[in-house]
Design a protein around this motif. Structure first.
Motif, PDB file in Angstrom:
ATOM      1  N   LYS A  49       9.383   5.722  16.361  1.00 17.16           N
ATOM      2  CA  LYS A  49      10.214   4.526  16.536  1.00 17.16           C
ATOM      3  C   LYS A  49       9.435   3.268  16.154  1.00 17.16           C
ATOM      4  N   ALA A  50       8.169   3.226  16.534  1.00 15.30           N
ATOM      5  CA  ALA A  50       7.337   2.065  16.230  1.00 15.30           C
ATOM      6  C   ALA A  50       7.132   1.910  14.727  1.00 15.30           C
ATOM      7  N   TYR A  51       6.871   3.020  14.038  1.00 11.77           N
ATOM      8  CA  TYR A  51       6.604   2.936  12.600  1.00 11.77           C
ATOM      9  C   TYR A  51       7.873   2.861  11.756  1.00 11.77           C
ATOM     10  N   ALA A  52       9.021   2.814  12.423  1.00 16.73           N
ATOM     11  CA  ALA A  52      10.272   2.494  11.718  1.00 16.73           C
ATOM     12  C   ALA A  52      10.486   0.985  11.656  1.00 16.73           C
ATOM     13  N   LEU A  53       9.650   0.221  12.384  1.00 16.69           N
ATOM     14  CA  LEU A  53       9.743  -1.240  12.378  1.00 16.69           C
ATOM     15  C   LEU A  53       9.233  -1.802  11.048  1.00 16.69           C
ATOM     16  N   PRO A  54       9.676  -3.000  10.675  1.00 11.66           N
ATOM     17  CA  PRO A  54       9.095  -3.658   9.502  1.00 11.66           C
ATOM     18  C   PRO A  54       7.626  -3.999   9.771  1.00 11.66           C
ATOM     19  N   GLU A  55       6.798  -3.882   8.767  1.00  8.63           N
ATOM     20  CA  GLU A  55       5.378  -4.178   8.936  1.00  8.63           C
ATOM     21  C   GLU A  55       5.155  -5.672   9.163  1.00  8.63           C
ATOM     22  N   GLU A  56       4.211  -6.001  10.046  1.00  2.94           N
ATOM     23  CA  GLU A  56       3.853  -7.390  10.328  1.00  2.94           C
ATOM     24  C   GLU A  56       2.340  -7.567  10.226  1.00  2.94           C
ATOM     25  N   ASN A  57       1.903  -8.785   9.919  1.00  2.00           N
ATOM     26  CA  ASN A  57       0.474  -9.070   9.806  1.00  2.00           C
ATOM     27  C   ASN A  57      -0.260  -8.902  11.128  1.00  2.00           C
ATOM     28  N   THR A  58       0.463  -8.976  12.231  1.00  2.00           N
ATOM     29  CA  THR A  58      -0.151  -8.863  13.558  1.00  2.00           C
ATOM     30  C   THR A  58      -0.444  -7.417  13.939  1.00  2.00           C
ATOM     31  N   PHE A  59      -0.020  -6.471  13.126  1.00  2.24           N
ATOM     32  CA  PHE A  59      -0.269  -5.061  13.419  1.00  2.24           C
ATOM     33  C   PHE A  59      -1.695  -4.700  12.986  1.00  2.24           C
ATOM     34  N   THR A  60      -2.629  -4.767  13.931  1.00  2.00           N
ATOM     35  CA  THR A  60      -4.026  -4.465  13.611  1.00  2.00           C
ATOM     36  C   THR A  60      -4.405  -3.024  13.926  1.00  2.00           C
ATOM     37  N   ASP A  61      -3.596  -2.365  14.745  1.00  3.02           N
ATOM     38  CA  ASP A  61      -3.826  -0.962  15.078  1.00  3.02           C
ATOM     39  C   ASP A  61      -2.505  -0.372  15.554  1.00  3.02           C
ATOM     40  N   ASP A  62      -2.526   0.880  15.954  1.00  2.00           N
ATOM     41  CA  ASP A  62      -1.289   1.553  16.353  1.00  2.00           C
ATOM     42  C   ASP A  62      -0.752   1.005  17.670  1.00  2.00           C
ATOM     43  N   ALA A  63      -1.659   0.632  18.569  1.00  2.00           N
ATOM     44  CA  ALA A  63      -1.234   0.069  19.848  1.00  2.00           C
ATOM     45  C   ALA A  63      -0.438  -1.211  19.653  1.00  2.00           C
ATOM     46  N   SER A  64      -0.847  -2.034  18.700  1.00  2.00           N
ATOM     47  CA  SER A  64      -0.130  -3.284  18.462  1.00  2.00           C
ATOM     48  C   SER A  64       1.258  -3.034  17.875  1.00  2.00           C
ATOM     49  N   VAL A  65       1.409  -1.925  17.131  1.00  2.00           N
ATOM     50  CA  VAL A  65       2.729  -1.576  16.589  1.00  2.00           C
ATOM     51  C   VAL A  65       3.639  -1.092  17.728  1.00  2.00           C
ATOM     52  N   VAL A  66       3.120  -0.199  18.550  1.00  2.00           N
ATOM     53  CA  VAL A  66       3.903   0.338  19.674  1.00  2.00           C
ATOM     54  C   VAL A  66       4.237  -0.759  20.682  1.00  2.00           C
ATOM     55  N   GLU A  67       3.316  -1.684  20.873  1.00  2.00           N
ATOM     56  CA  GLU A  67       3.524  -2.794  21.808  1.00  2.00           C
ATOM     57  C   GLU A  67       4.722  -3.649  21.398  1.00  2.00           C
ATOM     58  N   LYS A  68       4.999  -3.689  20.101  1.00  2.00           N
ATOM     59  CA  LYS A  68       6.146  -4.456  19.588  1.00  2.00           C
ATOM     60  C   LYS A  68       7.462  -3.928  20.148  1.00  2.00           C
ATOM     61  N   LEU A  69       7.465  -2.663  20.581  1.00  2.00           N
ATOM     62  CA  LEU A  69       8.665  -2.070  21.176  1.00  2.00           C
ATOM     63  C   LEU A  69       8.853  -2.501  22.632  1.00  2.00           C
ATOM     64  N   GLY A  70       7.872  -3.247  23.162  1.00  2.00           N
ATOM     65  CA  GLY A  70       7.931  -3.639  24.565  1.00  2.00           C
ATOM     66  C   GLY A  70       7.211  -2.673  25.481  1.00  2.00           C
ATOM     67  N   GLU A  71       6.466  -1.739  24.899  1.00  2.00           N
ATOM     68  CA  GLU A  71       5.756  -0.727  25.692  1.00  2.00           C
ATOM     69  C   GLU A  71       4.459  -1.294  26.277  1.00  2.00           C
ATOM     70  N   ASN A  72       4.139  -0.887  27.502  1.00  2.00           N
ATOM     71  CA  ASN A  72       2.844  -1.194  28.081  1.00  2.00           C
ATOM     72  C   ASN A  72       1.808  -0.233  27.499  1.00  2.00           C
ATOM     73  N   ILE A  73       0.647  -0.761  27.137  1.00  2.00           N
ATOM     74  CA  ILE A  73      -0.408   0.070  26.564  1.00  2.00           C
ATOM     75  C   ILE A  73      -1.380   0.487  27.659  1.00  2.00           C
ATOM     76  N   ASN A  74      -1.570   1.795  27.783  1.00  4.52           N
ATOM     77  CA  ASN A  74      -2.452   2.358  28.806  1.00  4.52           C
ATOM     78  C   ASN A  74      -3.847   2.574  28.220  1.00  4.52           C
ATOM     79  N   LEU A  75      -4.836   1.873  28.767  1.00  7.21           N
ATOM     80  CA  LEU A  75      -6.190   1.969  28.249  1.00  7.21           C
ATOM     81  C   LEU A  75      -6.939   3.139  28.868  1.00  7.21           C
ATOM     82  N   VAL A  76      -7.710   3.802  28.034  1.00  7.29           N
ATOM     83  CA  VAL A  76      -8.524   4.954  28.423  1.00  7.29           C
ATOM     84  C   VAL A  76      -9.987   4.586  28.213  1.00  7.29           C
ATOM     85  N   SER A  77     -10.850   4.933  29.149  1.00  4.70           N
ATOM     86  CA  SER A  77     -12.272   4.618  29.014  1.00  4.70           C
ATOM     87  C   SER A  77     -12.870   5.344  27.816  1.00  4.70           C
ATOM     88  N   GLY A  78     -13.470   4.555  26.921  1.00  3.05           N
ATOM     89  CA  GLY A  78     -14.081   5.121  25.733  1.00  3.05           C
ATOM     90  C   GLY A  78     -15.576   5.285  25.878  1.00  3.05           C
TER      91      GLY A  78
END
Length: 227
Positions: free
Chosen positions: A173-202
């Motif tokens: 669903k996220a990658y069906a969106l039009p591309e934007e300059n603010t999309f720096t990674d996959d999380a930023s694309v998914v966030e555009k859907l209004g999703e909360n991003i869950n961080l995992v310790s790296g």
């Protein structure tokens, strides 16, 4: 728990310009093997049945295939052609995914991602819809506005790494969106859907090899592991 239906898209579109090399950085040798092979082996170590899709520029595919033959590289994977941007490359990789489980996206030049970090990212995505790897900042940071800078609380920020894992329907669903300059990674694309991003310790070992200094660190790290 590793699932047989999960997948990873490994994006490897580097040119080698920042590495000051004629060889694309994902093909530079570490301990006798291209960086990209080390990366695939980490995911294979996590789950030998994981579906792997490698995204490469069209003009690098035959070179990679030749390397796989020369090095007798046996980790199963599919190769697809990348696009003009990272967004387009991930989209192409996603179109090639056949499995229906969690989909991870990972940088091809992050060869040291620990297996336990991969495992946790997949687990959080399975539970909450997405799991994005990050680490706290080590250094002090300042916010710059014109000629003025001010100190900010580094505890409020995280450095984002990969893998970034998602339920497949969310990523599609996220990658069906039009591309934007603010999309720096996959999380930023998914966030555009209004999703909360869950961080995992790296892990601070999970570096992205992009400069000659990074390559020196990687070689030293491998030597330490071999001892």
């Amino acid at each position: 728990m590793a699932e047989t239906t999960d997948s990873v898209i490994i994006v490897a579109g580097g040119s080698g310009s920042r590495m000051q090399s004629d060889i694309p950085k994902q093909f530079l040798q570490l301990a006798g093997k291209p960086i990209l092979m080390h990366t695939l082996q980490q995911f294979h170590a996590y789950n030998p049945l994981l579906e792997m899709v490698v995204v490469l520029p069209q003009n690098q595919i035959s070179y990679w295939q030749d390397l796989c033959i020369q090095k007798q590289f046996s980790v199963s994977h599919t190769v697809v052609t990348g696009g003009a941007t990272r967004f387009q490359s991930v989209k192409n990789g996603l179109a090639a995914v056949k499995n229906k489980g969690i989909v991870a996206v990972h940088d091809g030049v992050r060869p040291f991602v620990p297996v336990e970090v991969i495992r946790e990212a997949f687990a959080i995505a399975r539970e909450k819809g997405n799991g994005v790897v990050s680490v706290p900042l080590k250094d002090s940071i300042r916010q710059v506005s014109g000629q003025v800078s001010k100190a900010v609380d580094r505890e409020q920020f995280r450095l984002i790494q990969t893998p970034q894992c998602f339920r497949p329907e969310l990523l599609q669903k996220a990658y069906a969106l039009p591309e934007e300059n603010t999309f720096t990674d996959d999380a930023s694309v998914v966030e555009k859907l209004g999703e909360n991003i869950n961080l995992v310790s790296g892990s601070y070992e999970n570096i992205k090899i992009t400069t000659p200094e990074d390559l020196l660190w990687a070689e030293a790290f491998l030597k330490k592991q071999i001892r």
